[in-house]
Enzyme design. Structure first.
Site: not given
Ligand code: ADP
Ligand code: AMP
Length: 212
Positions: A124, A168
């Site tokens: 990303r 995460r």
């Protein structure tokens, strides 16, 4: 009136889709991650409190985030609807939203396997100026490293390192995934396959919320 919650693991494409929906329906895209990153950048007390949790890939405590979202939803631009991206992330946050009397029309659960999340997040690239989202190979900007929308230099988010991404995902499965059953029980859950092109996923989303 369209009041949506975008649910799903980090990297499912919530922000990407929310930006398209916000444009299509002229409603605000409320991303708690973007709000927290802005607070960290500005060095506010909220930002100082949130930074360590975010860097570790953990969640910012509920009491910090709930007030922030409630204040945001009171603003005039939310009158015709809103898109919540990244909130709620715990059952406690969802209960607080309900207790505050906030009505939700649909909860879109973006489904994607963990291995795809790792590929998406480690590639990303984001724009620090306008929050546009790209991917080095899956959704590249026209000019490498430069934002198509505003021309700024793209950056890698601090929490997109592979170790942090894995944490995460653990946090998502433990603390956020229980929201799937929570909203299913309320008849609000709409399941969406998040694998496919950005446009295909967007069209799938429009079908789920019965607009096109
Ligand atoms: P989230 O907001 O759920 O964390 P993002 O919208 O930031 O996820 O997307 C994570 C990454 O995956 C970004 O690099 C984005 O460009 C890419 N991405 C988003 N949707 C798709 C898609 N449908 N196909 C391929 N890559 C995608
Ligand atoms: P995101 O941009 O949605 O991936 O969020 C980035 C980080 O901000 C998360 O890993 C959390 O540390 C924090 N964060 C964002 N939204 C929330 C929330 N609703 N509750 C707790 N922490 C959050």
């Amino acid at each position: 009136m369209l009041r949506l919650i975008m649910l799903g693991p980090p990297g499912a494409g919530k922000g990407t889709q929310a930006q398209k929906l916000a444009k299509r329906f002229a409603i605000p895209h409320i991303s708690t991650g973007d709000m927290l990153r802005a607070a960290v950048k500005a060095g506010t007390p909220l930002g100082k409190k949130a930074k360590a949790f975010m860097d570790a890939g953990g969640l910012v405590p509920d009491d910090v985030i709930i007030g922030l979202v409630q204040e945001r939803l009171k603003q005039d631009d939310c009158i015709k609807g809103f898109l919540l991206d990244g909130f709620p992330r715990t059952v406690g946050q969802a209960e607080a939203l309900k207790d505050a009397g906030v009505v939700i029309d649909h909860v879109i659960d973006m489904e994607i396997p963990d291995d795809d999340v790792v590929v998406r997040l480690t590639g990303r690239r984001v724009c620090p100026n306008c929050n546009a989202v790209f991917h080095v190979s899956l959704s590249p900007p026209t000019k490498p490293g430069i934002c198509d929308k505003c021309g700024s230099e793209l950056i890698i988010r601090d929490d997109d390192k592979e170790d942090t991404v894995r944490n995460r995902l653990r946090v998502y499965h433990r603390s956020t995934a229980p929201l799937i059953a929570f909203y299913e029980g309320k008849g609000l859950l709409r399941r969406l396959n998040a694998i496919g092109s950005v446009d295909d996923v967007f069209n799938g989303m429009l079908k789920l919320i019965e607009v096109d």
